[in-house]
Design a protein around this motif. Structure first.
Motif, PDB file in Angstrom:
ATOM      1  N   SER A 153      -4.285  -4.373  -2.603  1.00 19.95           N
ATOM      2  CA  SER A 153      -2.953  -3.815  -2.835  1.00 19.95           C
ATOM      3  C   SER A 153      -1.979  -4.890  -3.270  1.00 19.95           C
ATOM      4  O   SER A 153      -1.193  -4.705  -4.214  1.00 19.95           O
TER       5      SER A 153
ATOM      6  N   GLU B  46      -8.797  -4.044   1.509  1.00 18.53           N
ATOM      7  CA  GLU B  46      -7.842  -3.076   0.960  1.00 18.53           C
ATOM      8  C   GLU B  46      -6.450  -3.689   0.857  1.00 18.53           C
ATOM      9  O   GLU B  46      -5.738  -3.481  -0.135  1.00 18.53           O
ATOM     10  N   GLN B  47      -6.067  -4.437   1.877  1.00 19.36           N
ATOM     11  CA  GLN B  47      -4.745  -5.038   1.887  1.00 19.36           C
ATOM     12  C   GLN B  47      -4.598  -6.088   0.790  1.00 19.36           C
ATOM     13  O   GLN B  47      -3.583  -6.132   0.084  1.00 19.36           O
TER      14      GLN B  47
ATOM     15  N   ARG C 110       1.849   2.986   4.937  1.00 21.71           N
ATOM     16  CA  ARG C 110       0.387   2.797   4.929  1.00 21.71           C
ATOM     17  C   ARG C 110      -0.056   1.963   6.122  1.00 21.71           C
ATOM     18  O   ARG C 110      -1.077   2.248   6.749  1.00 21.71           O
ATOM     19  N   TRP C 111       0.695   0.889   6.418  1.00 21.15           N
ATOM     20  CA  TRP C 111       0.322   0.017   7.515  1.00 21.15           C
ATOM     21  C   TRP C 111       1.415  -0.007   8.570  1.00 21.15           C
ATOM     22  O   TRP C 111       2.600  -0.018   8.241  1.00 21.15           O
TER      23      TRP C 111
ATOM     24  N   GLY D 270       0.790  -1.227   0.000  1.00 20.99           N
ATOM     25  CA  GLY D 270       0.000   0.000   0.000  1.00 20.99           C
ATOM     26  C   GLY D 270       0.820   1.273   0.000  1.00 20.99           C
ATOM     27  O   GLY D 270       0.259   2.367   0.093  1.00 20.99           O
TER      28      GLY D 270
END
Length: 315
Positions: free
Chosen positions: A145, A141-142, A116-117, A112
């Motif tokens: 990506s 979302e993960q 992002r994480w 991402g």
């Protein structure tokens, strides 16, 4: 050009040819590894990366977080830690870049995008609830990506952890979950592996350290290190010729890893817990999906019409 038919399921019809899309014989094999934090790529798969990269395999590493919650070993860098300046993640980006250079990684990505994480920390800690924590994030979302990366890179082989994350770390478990789902959605990946540690090889390696004078770490208690029974292991990749690269990459992760060698070349490393771990000549894998023919010593074994990945990559 070589064409390979695909079954409707998305898995290859095993015709002994390379890939579903038109490619030339000189196109390098492609290996994608998904790891949770900086240093994981080296600790569990560093020798494998170095071996295949040295033979021309295109290696892509995806790291899911910056490792912000890690403990810091060097006294002079303690101020980076989460309970001080909380700047460890940015520092570890530099460590990761140096490690990837040592291993020969051709392509590195953060899931991402960088930052992002966030590292979720161990199970049950407050960091699990951080709004950017990997385990608190939206799995959809993960997966999306990572799916985009898989579609772009088109790897024949994908590697991550098993369902337990190797030792239960929440980020490792999430890395497994999103990788398995991304591979399933994309299809066309010939083999999907879990990285594991061999019980027999680890015990032998620890035993060899017992009589080494000057070892600065304590030896592990029986079954203190995370390992699996050797009966489940499908693949042992010989990395003995690439241990200098792995050791260099381990040293690059200086906030997380301490490396020791004696004058005879015996090597060991330890994390912040100070427990000695052996540097082994093989790295071990479990084939989770794909044709097992030829996988005993090579993640790509049998995928290239009888040529090993090392030879194919060196063409």
């Amino acid at each position: 050009m070589i064409l390979c038919a695909r079954r409707a399921s998305g898995h290859p019809a095993h015709t002994g040819v390379l890939y579903s899309d038109p490619v030339t014989l000189t196109a390098p094999p492609r290996l994608l590894l998904v790891h949770a934090h900086p240093d994981d790529e080296t600790l569990t798969t560093g020798g494998t990366i170095a071996r295949y990269a040295a033979h021309g395999v295109h290696v892509t590493v995806v790291t899911c977080t910056l490792g912000e919650e890690g403990e810091v070993i060097p006294e002079g860098l303690q101020g980076l830690a989460v309970d001080h300046a909380d700047q460890l993640g940015g520092y570890r980006v530099g460590e990761l870049r140096s490690a990837c250079a040592a291993l020969g990684v051709a392509d590195h990505r953060f899931l991402g995008g960088m930052g992002r994480w966030r590292d979720s920390g161990m199970a049950g800690v407050d960091a699990n609830k951080h709004p950017r924590a990997l385990v608190a994030g939206d799995p959809e979302e993960q997966v999306a990506s990572l799916e985009a990366v898989v579609r772009e890179v088109r790897p024949q082989v994908v590697v991550t952890y098993g369902p337990d994350g190797g030792y239960g770390h929440p980020d490792h478990v999430r890395a497994h979950e999103i990788t398995a789902e991304a591979v399933r959605r994309v299809g066309g990946v010939d083999r999907f592996f879990h990285t594991v540690a061999s019980r027999a090889a680890t015990n032998t390696g620890v035993g060899a350290l017992r009589d080494v004078p000057g070892l600065p770490y304590r030896l592990p208690e029986p079954d203190e290190l995370p390992v699996v029974d050797d009966g489940v292991i499908t693949t042992a990749v010989d990395v003995s010729g690439h241990l200098p690269a792995k050791l260099s990459a381990l040293r690059a992760h200086a906030t997380q890893v301490s490396v020791w060698q004696d004058g005879s070349g015996v090597a060991s490393y330890a994390l912040s817990n100070g427990i000695a771990q052996p540097v082994l000549g093989h790295e071990y894998y479990v084939l989770a999906d794909g044709d097992p023919t030829g996988v005993e010593q090579d993640l790509f074994g049998g995928l290239f019409g009888g040529r090993e990945a090392d030879a194919q990559g060196a063409r």
